[in-house]
Design an enzyme around this catalytic site. Structure first.
Site, PDB file in Angstrom:
ATOM      1  N   PRO A  90       0.807  -1.233   0.000  1.00 14.99           N
ATOM      2  CG  PRO A  90      -0.402  -1.313   1.997  1.00 14.99           C
ATOM      3  CD  PRO A  90       0.455  -2.131   1.100  1.00 14.99           C
ATOM      4  CD  GLU A 117      -1.033  -7.338  10.743  1.00 17.26           C
ATOM      5  OE1 GLU A 117      -0.717  -6.143  10.601  1.00 17.26           O
ATOM      6  OE2 GLU A 117      -2.208  -7.733  10.845  1.00 17.26           O
ATOM      7  NE  ARG A 155      -6.883  -2.058 -21.474  1.00 21.15           N
ATOM      8  CZ  ARG A 155      -6.780  -0.798 -21.907  1.00 21.15           C
ATOM      9  NH1 ARG A 155      -5.821  -0.017 -21.458  1.00 21.15           N
ATOM     10  NH2 ARG A 155      -7.640  -0.317 -22.776  1.00 21.15           N
ATOM     11  CG  ASP A 170      -6.977   3.261 -23.262  1.00 25.70           C
ATOM     12  OD1 ASP A 170      -8.127   2.971 -23.616  1.00 25.70           O
ATOM     13  OD2 ASP A 170      -6.090   2.426 -23.040  1.00 25.70           O
TER      14      ASP A 170
END
Ligand code: SAH
Length: 223
Positions: A90, A117, A155, A170
């Site tokens: 994160p 954790e 992609r 895009d």
């Protein structure tokens, strides 16, 4: 060109099957443009309980993924995959279209999935892993983030998206990407498609789309 190879090291390899059987990435895997392999970290343990985690040194809640199975798994997939090691975390470098484009140029990626954790920090240090985050929130594991990363990267591999023009338009890539789209019928429940889109005048259509995209997402990061 050799297939791009994405190896994922996880305690939940089964999670990847349905996701990468579907859509353009699934078709690319079937067609041999990309190879996606999910490896079970428990196959790289040597004890009866196939233990991949242990309590944190220094105390605290929960369990931490041990380094040995991860190192062994990376060393095994290394023989077929020369790409960088990515650790989903994160606090990592945010995944953006720019980063996806950079990673799509690699011959492959070796992606380590944390759980519990987190992962013993010697994985990052000893394997020179690049930490990547899919956003400022905490998930229970890195399997969904790994799928997001592989989808965003795969992609962009030439040939995966059948019409390369659709990549050029895009969001984040084109200066007018992410414009509103419409298809048949031209009128639906009293809502009509903007007349310009039916005009066949490609210059006017392009202008309309550019302006509409600007209005829709003034804050999008453009490449
Ligand atoms: N205790 C950690 C969270 C562990 S979540 C902390 O405070 O940050 C378990 C695992 O899920 C992490 O090791 C990571 O591999 C994965 N993960 C969770 N959220 C993520 C995110 N936003 N991006 C990428 N990986 C994430």
């Amino acid at each position: 060109m050799a297939a791009k190879r994405y190896d994922v090291l996880t305690i939940f390899p089964g999670m990847f099957e349905a996701v990468f059987a579907a859509g353009v990435v699934g078709r690319a895997a079937e067609g041999g443009l990309v190879e996606i392999h999910a490896h079970d970290l428990r196959d790289f343990t040597h004890d009866r309980h196939r233990q991949v985690d242990d309590a944190p040194f220094g105390g605290g809640a929960g369990m931490v993924l041990k380094p040995e199975p991860i190192f062994e798994a990376v060393e095994k997939v290394r023989r077929d995959n020369p790409g960088p090691v990515i650790l989903m975390e994160p606090w990592g470098e945010p995944l953006t279209q720019t980063l996806a484009t950079e990673l799509a140029a690699e011959p492959g990626l070796v992606i380590v999935c944390g759980r519990y954790e987190g992962v013993d920090d010697r994985v990052r240090l000893g394997l020179q892993a690049r930490e990547v985050s899919i956003g400022d929130y905490v998930l229970s594991g890195a399997e969904l983030p790994a799928m997001v990363l592989i989808d965003a990267v795969a992609r962009l591999v030439p040939g995966v998206v059948g019409d390369p023009g659709s990549l050029d338009q895009d969001s984040f890539t084109a200066d007018f990407g992410g414009y509103p789209q419409f298809t048949r019928p031209a009128e639906f429940r009293g809502m009509t498609v903007p007349e310009v889109l039916l005009s066949g005048d490609h210059r006017r259509i392009r202008e309309w789309r550019r302006a509409a995209a600007r209005r829709r997402a003034g804050t999008l990061e453009r490449k």
